[in-house]
Each structure stands twice: as structure tokens, then as C-alpha cells.
Design a protein around this motif. Sequence first.
Motif, PDB file in Angstrom:
ATOM      1  N   ILE A  56       0.841  -1.203   0.000  1.00 55.73           N
ATOM      2  CA  ILE A  56       0.000   0.000   0.000  1.00 55.73           C
ATOM      3  C   ILE A  56       0.871   1.247   0.000  1.00 55.73           C
ATOM      4  N   ALA A  57       1.881   1.276   0.850  1.00 63.46           N
ATOM      5  CA  ALA A  57       2.782   2.437   0.905  1.00 63.46           C
ATOM      6  C   ALA A  57       3.471   2.653  -0.434  1.00 63.46           C
ATOM      7  N   ARG A  58       3.846   1.574  -1.099  1.00 65.72           N
ATOM      8  CA  ARG A  58       4.528   1.671  -2.397  1.00 65.72           C
ATOM      9  C   ARG A  58       3.613   2.271  -3.464  1.00 65.72           C
ATOM     10  N   VAL A  59       2.315   1.935  -3.421  1.00 63.10           N
ATOM     11  CA  VAL A  59       1.364   2.502  -4.382  1.00 63.10           C
ATOM     12  C   VAL A  59       1.367   4.027  -4.288  1.00 63.10           C
ATOM     13  N   PHE A  60       1.457   4.539  -3.061  1.00 63.04           N
ATOM     14  CA  PHE A  60       1.431   5.987  -2.855  1.00 63.04           C
ATOM     15  C   PHE A  60       2.826   6.610  -2.894  1.00 63.04           C
TER      16      PHE A  60
END
Length: 76
Positions: A56-60
Motif C-alpha cells: 500500500i505504501a509503495r502505491v502511494f
Amino acid sequence: MAKKKFPISNTIRPLRFMQGEMTQQALADAVGVTRQTIVAIEKAKYSPSLELAFKIARVFDKPLEEVFNYAPEEED
């Protein structure tokens, strides 16, 4: 003796809106889970696995600490 709670809060909802109003479904598709899982995480009803949290952090394109916050509290 007080019980300890270990809540994990997150900033997923505001991050989705800053990312061109990304839908919960689009985020779910990007990280390989259901929309219902994203809903539960956003509402702090479910804590994601470490792997999912990193996805999730990587998506953002944000560090994990900007997406998730660990704040232990004591419960009476």
C-alpha cells in the motif's frame, strides 16, 4: 492492571484523494486484495500484514510511517 491496545491508524483515505481520487477498488486491484479489505483497513477494523502494508505504501510512493501509524494505548 490495565490491558494494552495496539491500534494502527492510517492515512489511506486522504492519500487516495491526493492520488487523483483513487477508488478503493483501484487500490485493492493494485495491491491484490478485495475492496472490502481496503474498507476494513481504512476504518481501522483490520490491520494489514506487513507485506500488504508495504504494498500500500509503495502505491502511494510514501514511506510506511507516512501511511500507517502505530500508537499503543492503555485501556482501563
